[in-house]
Scaffold this motif. Sequence first.
Motif, PDB file in Angstrom:
ATOM      1  N   HIS A 154      29.144  41.080  17.736  1.00 48.03           N
ATOM      2  CA  HIS A 154      29.030  41.596  16.373  1.00 48.03           C
ATOM      3  C   HIS A 154      29.066  40.432  15.386  1.00 48.03           C
ATOM      4  O   HIS A 154      28.257  40.347  14.474  1.00 48.03           O
ATOM      5  N   ARG A 155      30.018  39.564  15.608  1.00 46.20           N
ATOM      6  CA  ARG A 155      30.145  38.356  14.797  1.00 46.20           C
ATOM      7  C   ARG A 155      30.593  37.223  15.708  1.00 46.20           C
ATOM      8  O   ARG A 155      31.609  37.324  16.386  1.00 46.20           O
ATOM      9  N   LEU A 156      29.844  36.134  15.727  1.00 48.24           N
ATOM     10  CA  LEU A 156      30.276  34.957  16.470  1.00 48.24           C
ATOM     11  C   LEU A 156      31.280  34.136  15.670  1.00 48.24           C
ATOM     12  O   LEU A 156      32.043  33.359  16.211  1.00 48.24           O
ATOM     13  N   GLY A 157      31.261  34.344  14.364  1.00 50.67           N
ATOM     14  CA  GLY A 157      32.165  33.610  13.499  1.00 50.67           C
ATOM     15  C   GLY A 157      31.841  33.929  12.051  1.00 50.67           C
ATOM     16  O   GLY A 157      31.063  34.832  11.751  1.00 50.67           O
ATOM     17  N   LEU A 158      32.407  33.170  11.156  1.00 48.34           N
ATOM     18  CA  LEU A 158      32.244  33.424   9.732  1.00 48.34           C
ATOM     19  C   LEU A 158      30.941  32.871   9.163  1.00 48.34           C
ATOM     20  O   LEU A 158      30.580  33.188   8.030  1.00 48.34           O
ATOM     21  N   SER A 159      30.240  32.065   9.931  1.00 51.10           N
ATOM     22  CA  SER A 159      29.144  31.291   9.363  1.00 51.10           C
ATOM     23  C   SER A 159      27.781  31.965   9.414  1.00 51.10           C
ATOM     24  O   SER A 159      26.843  31.476   8.786  1.00 51.10           O
ATOM     25  N   GLU A 160      27.659  33.079  10.178  1.00 49.63           N
ATOM     26  CA  GLU A 160      26.305  33.612  10.359  1.00 49.63           C
ATOM     27  C   GLU A 160      26.134  35.065   9.947  1.00 49.63           C
ATOM     28  O   GLU A 160      25.032  35.602  10.029  1.00 49.63           O
ATOM     29  N   THR A 161      27.187  35.729   9.488  1.00 46.95           N
ATOM     30  CA  THR A 161      27.061  37.129   9.095  1.00 46.95           C
ATOM     31  C   THR A 161      27.765  37.382   7.764  1.00 46.95           C
ATOM     32  O   THR A 161      28.682  36.650   7.373  1.00 46.95           O
ATOM     33  N   LEU A 162      27.340  38.449   7.085  1.00 46.35           N
ATOM     34  CA  LEU A 162      27.952  38.879   5.831  1.00 46.35           C
ATOM     35  C   LEU A 162      28.769  40.141   6.086  1.00 46.35           C
ATOM     36  O   LEU A 162      28.214  41.177   6.465  1.00 46.35           O
ATOM     37  N   ARG A 184      21.788  38.506  -3.331  1.00 43.35           N
ATOM     38  CA  ARG A 184      21.148  37.407  -4.065  1.00 43.35           C
ATOM     39  C   ARG A 184      21.375  36.081  -3.353  1.00 43.35           C
ATOM     40  O   ARG A 184      20.482  35.242  -3.271  1.00 43.35           O
ATOM     41  N   ALA A 185      22.578  35.888  -2.835  1.00 41.88           N
ATOM     42  CA  ALA A 185      22.931  34.611  -2.225  1.00 41.88           C
ATOM     43  C   ALA A 185      22.289  34.427  -0.850  1.00 41.88           C
ATOM     44  O   ALA A 185      21.917  33.306  -0.481  1.00 41.88           O
ATOM     45  N   ALA A 186      22.157  35.511  -0.095  1.00 42.89           N
ATOM     46  CA  ALA A 186      21.616  35.420   1.271  1.00 42.89           C
ATOM     47  C   ALA A 186      20.689  36.607   1.514  1.00 42.89           C
ATOM     48  O   ALA A 186      21.025  37.540   2.253  1.00 42.89           O
ATOM     49  N   PRO A 187      19.518  36.597   0.889  1.00 45.04           N
ATOM     50  CA  PRO A 187      18.636  37.769   0.945  1.00 45.04           C
ATOM     51  C   PRO A 187      18.095  38.084   2.331  1.00 45.04           C
ATOM     52  O   PRO A 187      17.622  39.195   2.567  1.00 45.04           O
ATOM     53  N   GLU A 188      18.155  37.119   3.239  1.00 43.92           N
ATOM     54  CA  GLU A 188      17.649  37.377   4.601  1.00 43.92           C
ATOM     55  C   GLU A 188      18.691  38.020   5.504  1.00 43.92           C
ATOM     56  O   GLU A 188      18.389  38.405   6.637  1.00 43.92           O
ATOM     57  N   LYS A 189      19.919  38.177   5.025  1.00 39.18           N
ATOM     58  CA  LYS A 189      21.002  38.717   5.839  1.00 39.18           C
ATOM     59  C   LYS A 189      21.265  40.183   5.502  1.00 39.18           C
ATOM     60  O   LYS A 189      21.129  40.613   4.358  1.00 39.18           O
ATOM     61  N   ALA A 207      25.428  51.795  -3.478  1.00 38.98           N
ATOM     62  CA  ALA A 207      24.856  50.452  -3.378  1.00 38.98           C
ATOM     63  C   ALA A 207      24.016  50.274  -2.121  1.00 38.98           C
ATOM     64  O   ALA A 207      23.430  49.214  -1.910  1.00 38.98           O
ATOM     65  N   HIS A 208      23.951  51.311  -1.273  1.00 40.09           N
ATOM     66  CA  HIS A 208      23.140  51.296  -0.060  1.00 40.09           C
ATOM     67  C   HIS A 208      23.386  50.053   0.810  1.00 40.09           C
ATOM     68  O   HIS A 208      22.468  49.265   1.064  1.00 40.09           O
ATOM     69  N   PRO A 209      24.619  49.876   1.286  1.00 39.33           N
ATOM     70  CA  PRO A 209      24.856  48.748   2.197  1.00 39.33           C
ATOM     71  C   PRO A 209      24.025  48.928   3.468  1.00 39.33           C
ATOM     72  O   PRO A 209      23.656  50.047   3.829  1.00 39.33           O
ATOM     73  N   ASP A 210      23.743  47.844   4.126  1.00 35.47           N
ATOM     74  CA  ASP A 210      22.969  47.939   5.374  1.00 35.47           C
ATOM     75  C   ASP A 210      23.786  48.600   6.478  1.00 35.47           C
ATOM     76  O   ASP A 210      23.256  49.372   7.273  1.00 35.47           O
TER      77      ASP A 210
END
Length: 280
Positions: A154-162, A184-189, A207-210
Amino acid sequence: MTYTWWTQASVDALLAEDAPYGDLTTESLALTGRKARLTMAMRADATLCGVELARDLFVTAGAEADVLAATGTRAPAGETILMAQGTAGPIFRAWKVAQTLVEYLSGIATLTADIVTAARAVSPDIAVVTTRKTLPGAKAQMIAAIRAGGAFPHRLGLSETLLLFPEHQAFLTDPAAGIATLRRAAPEKKVVVEVKTLDEVDAVLPAHPDVLQCEKMTPGDIAEVARRVAARAPGTKVAAAGGVNLANAAAYAVAGAHVLVTSAPYWAKPADVKVVISPA
């Protein structure tokens, strides 16, 4: 699933940790140069992980070794999964490290596979993913094990997911503002938001979170979250998290969760590997 997640340096380190100054017993008995043979077999059905690393441990120690059942395989009780041969010195040196590693990782892989099977029996498209609660320093091994069992991290760490936690929201004006800032900060995530109550679900849905990560909610609560999401934010995925395990995975899947987030495999009981060493 088989991929190389270790390095030669890590193999050397594992052997050095267990026998930094040689094998006192084997050397004192003058057995080091005697021909020897080793087999590994499962004492109970298990999904395997780490067999290839076990092979590399024996080879690095100076023996020959063959994998007979690969990582990701469901091995029945009694099936031989690895054979090694050579002189007794290398066989004894790598024996316990290799056995214990396969036991720990196959235990994780087995429980993971069982959770995946239970959930997909009632919801074939559900995703089973694991948290970042790996033992510090053992992330590569534990991620390899859950992947062998059919899950993904789900998460490998803090650096790759929001992942917007309530603890983050305490510093923000409202959840919607936090979601907008992240997009705005990470539109591809994708933006994942943790919620703990139905009121929090109602507050964040506009806000329609993913993804809504529903922390420690019951299957009944998840069913209600799924109903509200379908009506008000159909593009949002529902993830059940916190306390998801083999006993309740199917119930969460029936309730309508799209994703099961679990830490349970990381604390799985190790598998039981039978090792036989004999003169060749």
